[in-house]
Design a protein around this motif. Sequence first.
Motif, mmCIF file in Angstrom:
data_model
loop_
_atom_site.group_PDB
_atom_site.id
_atom_site.type_symbol
_atom_site.label_atom_id
_atom_site.label_comp_id
_atom_site.label_asym_id
_atom_site.label_seq_id
_atom_site.Cartn_x
_atom_site.Cartn_y
_atom_site.Cartn_z
ATOM 1 N N VAL A 151 -5.556 2.816 4.888
ATOM 2 C CA VAL A 151 -4.760 2.760 6.192
ATOM 3 C C VAL A 151 -3.283 2.485 6.085
ATOM 4 C CG1 VAL A 151 -5.241 0.521 7.725
ATOM 5 C CG2 VAL A 151 -7.246 1.400 6.506
ATOM 6 N N GLN A 152 -2.708 3.460 7.155
ATOM 7 C CA GLN A 152 -0.999 2.513 7.291
ATOM 8 C C GLN A 152 -1.125 2.058 8.462
ATOM 9 O OE1 GLN A 152 -0.356 6.450 5.569
ATOM 10 N NE2 GLN A 152 0.563 5.499 3.788
ATOM 11 N N THR A 153 0.539 1.650 8.951
ATOM 12 C CA THR A 153 0.429 1.425 9.917
ATOM 13 C C THR A 153 2.672 1.128 9.775
ATOM 14 O OG1 THR A 153 0.491 -1.002 9.305
ATOM 15 C CG2 THR A 153 -1.468 -0.136 10.929
ATOM 16 N N ALA A 154 3.265 1.882 10.712
ATOM 17 C CA ALA A 154 4.348 1.338 10.388
ATOM 18 C C ALA A 154 4.789 1.460 12.461
ATOM 19 C CB ALA A 154 5.194 2.646 10.418
ATOM 20 N N LYS A 155 5.509 -0.164 12.287
ATOM 21 C CA LYS A 155 6.345 -0.463 13.756
ATOM 22 C C LYS A 155 6.816 1.033 13.800
ATOM 23 C CE LYS A 155 5.889 -4.971 13.349
ATOM 24 N NZ LYS A 155 6.702 -6.039 13.914
ATOM 25 N N THR A 156 7.844 1.784 13.064
ATOM 26 C CA THR A 156 8.885 2.478 14.093
ATOM 27 C C THR A 156 8.656 3.360 12.787
ATOM 28 O OG1 THR A 156 10.043 0.945 14.487
ATOM 29 C CG2 THR A 156 11.093 2.623 14.203
ATOM 30 N N ILE A 157 8.634 4.894 12.867
ATOM 31 C CA ILE A 157 9.270 6.096 11.872
ATOM 32 C C ILE A 157 10.191 6.717 12.893
ATOM 33 C CG2 ILE A 157 8.426 8.318 11.081
ATOM 34 C CD1 ILE A 157 5.502 6.513 11.356
ATOM 35 N N THR A 158 11.096 6.593 11.199
ATOM 36 C CA THR A 158 12.385 7.466 12.011
ATOM 37 C C THR A 158 12.760 8.499 12.495
ATOM 38 O OG1 THR A 158 13.394 7.242 9.759
ATOM 39 C CG2 THR A 158 13.942 5.231 11.617
ATOM 40 N N GLU A 159 13.416 9.265 13.120
ATOM 41 C CA GLU A 159 13.604 11.047 12.488
ATOM 42 C C GLU A 159 13.122 11.735 11.120
ATOM 43 O OE1 GLU A 159 16.621 13.732 14.330
ATOM 44 O OE2 GLU A 159 15.996 12.562 15.787
ATOM 45 N N THR A 160 13.355 10.868 10.191
ATOM 46 C CA THR A 160 13.617 11.450 9.121
ATOM 47 C C THR A 160 12.515 10.860 8.436
ATOM 48 O OG1 THR A 160 15.037 9.756 8.606
ATOM 49 C CG2 THR A 160 16.577 11.621 8.952
ATOM 50 N N GLY A 161 12.006 10.241 9.150
ATOM 51 C CA GLY A 161 10.501 9.414 8.580
ATOM 52 C C GLY A 161 9.471 10.676 8.415
ATOM 53 N N GLU A 162 8.931 10.241 7.085
ATOM 54 C CA GLU A 162 6.759 10.972 7.316
ATOM 55 C C GLU A 162 5.878 9.984 6.399
ATOM 56 O OE1 GLU A 162 5.059 14.984 5.956
ATOM 57 O OE2 GLU A 162 7.312 14.190 4.917
ATOM 58 N N GLN A 163 4.931 9.887 7.756
ATOM 59 C CA GLN A 163 3.864 8.512 6.953
ATOM 60 C C GLN A 163 2.466 10.083 6.535
ATOM 61 O OE1 GLN A 163 1.950 6.269 9.915
ATOM 62 N NE2 GLN A 163 2.451 4.159 7.653
ATOM 63 N N VAL A 164 2.598 9.528 5.130
ATOM 64 C CA VAL A 164 1.471 11.198 4.645
ATOM 65 C C VAL A 164 0.052 10.396 4.048
ATOM 66 C CG1 VAL A 164 0.914 12.785 3.716
ATOM 67 C CG2 VAL A 164 2.773 12.614 4.233
ATOM 68 N N GLY A 165 -0.611 9.869 4.857
ATOM 69 C CA GLY A 165 -2.133 8.990 3.992
ATOM 70 C C GLY A 165 -2.770 9.865 3.379
ATOM 71 N N LEU A 166 -3.257 11.868 3.015
ATOM 72 C CA LEU A 166 -3.284 12.077 1.584
ATOM 73 C C LEU A 166 -2.422 12.730 1.382
ATOM 74 C CD1 LEU A 166 -7.096 11.829 2.711
ATOM 75 C CD2 LEU A 166 -6.160 10.490 1.115
ATOM 76 N N HIS A 167 -2.570 13.155 0.546
ATOM 77 C CA HIS A 167 -1.627 14.339 0.021
ATOM 78 C C HIS A 167 -1.616 15.005 -1.035
ATOM 79 C CE1 HIS A 167 2.481 16.919 -0.687
ATOM 80 N NE2 HIS A 167 1.261 17.421 -1.436
ATOM 81 N N PHE A 168 -2.804 15.856 -0.629
ATOM 82 C CA PHE A 168 -3.580 16.879 -2.401
ATOM 83 C C PHE A 168 -3.373 17.701 -2.656
ATOM 84 C CE2 PHE A 168 -6.781 14.386 -0.681
ATOM 85 C CZ PHE A 168 -7.346 14.360 -1.559
ATOM 86 N N ASP A 169 -2.699 18.480 -3.776
ATOM 87 C CA ASP A 169 -2.334 19.672 -4.146
ATOM 88 C C ASP A 169 -2.968 20.343 -5.026
ATOM 89 O OD1 ASP A 169 0.483 18.818 -3.844
ATOM 90 O OD2 ASP A 169 0.712 18.015 -5.422
ATOM 91 N N GLY A 170 -4.113 20.883 -3.825
ATOM 92 C CA GLY A 170 -4.370 21.508 -4.500
ATOM 93 C C GLY A 170 -6.732 21.754 -3.467
ATOM 94 N N PRO A 171 -7.861 22.057 -3.885
ATOM 95 C CA PRO A 171 -8.743 21.811 -3.159
ATOM 96 C C PRO A 171 -9.281 20.574 -2.867
ATOM 97 C CG PRO A 171 -9.281 23.203 -4.948
ATOM 98 C CD PRO A 171 -7.822 23.157 -4.671
ATOM 99 N N ILE A 172 -10.186 20.678 -1.527
ATOM 100 C CA ILE A 172 -10.236 19.329 -1.703
ATOM 101 C C ILE A 172 -12.621 19.148 -2.382
ATOM 102 C CG2 ILE A 172 -11.819 16.948 -0.222
ATOM 103 C CD1 ILE A 172 -9.340 17.352 1.153
ATOM 104 N N GLY A 173 -13.513 18.883 -3.197
ATOM 105 C CA GLY A 173 -14.159 19.503 -3.716
ATOM 106 C C GLY A 173 -14.658 19.812 -4.190
#
Length: 173
Positions: A151-173
């Motif tokens: 669960v993530q919230t941000a009032k403002t994400i700037t032009e250089t900002g990034e909000q990532v919930g999940l970052h997988f370096d490979g397959p899921i499962g």
Amino acid sequence: MDPMAFPALAGTVLTEAVKFLFDRAGAVLDRRAGRVAIDEPERVAGQAELLRVRAAELTDARVERINQAQGALRVYLSRPGLLQGNDEALRDLLGQLRRDLEEVYGCGLPFGDEQRPRPGAEVSQHVDEISGQQVGIRAQGMTAKGRVRVVQTAKTITETGEQVGLHFDGPIG
């Protein structure tokens, strides 16, 4: 069914669910207002462990939603005839309130015989502004039985900002 959706309940179970969420909302609001010490745990019937408010989760927006939901539920409690298990607006209200309370308490609040998967990893991040990167979970992969909840919230994400919930370096499962 969406695992986060509020279940269709009827009769006494619905009334008990509304009363339970109404009471929990009141307990949270009492702690936020200082009427009860914020770190004082609650013993609640049906919950194995004491419920403890996580003060960092009491954002202004969340407290406002909880306050509004409690006010709306007051009408249903004073007029039980309005309680209908197929009332989508009521289910949406109960679902949002439950999600907010689960964030505040840091645990699930299931109802009836509802079977909700418990996440293997849970992340809750709330910020005013993101100018860099906010990542909820970074992992190499996930097993078939693995579960996550971000669960993530941000009032403002700037032009250089990034909000990532999940970052997988490979397959899921």
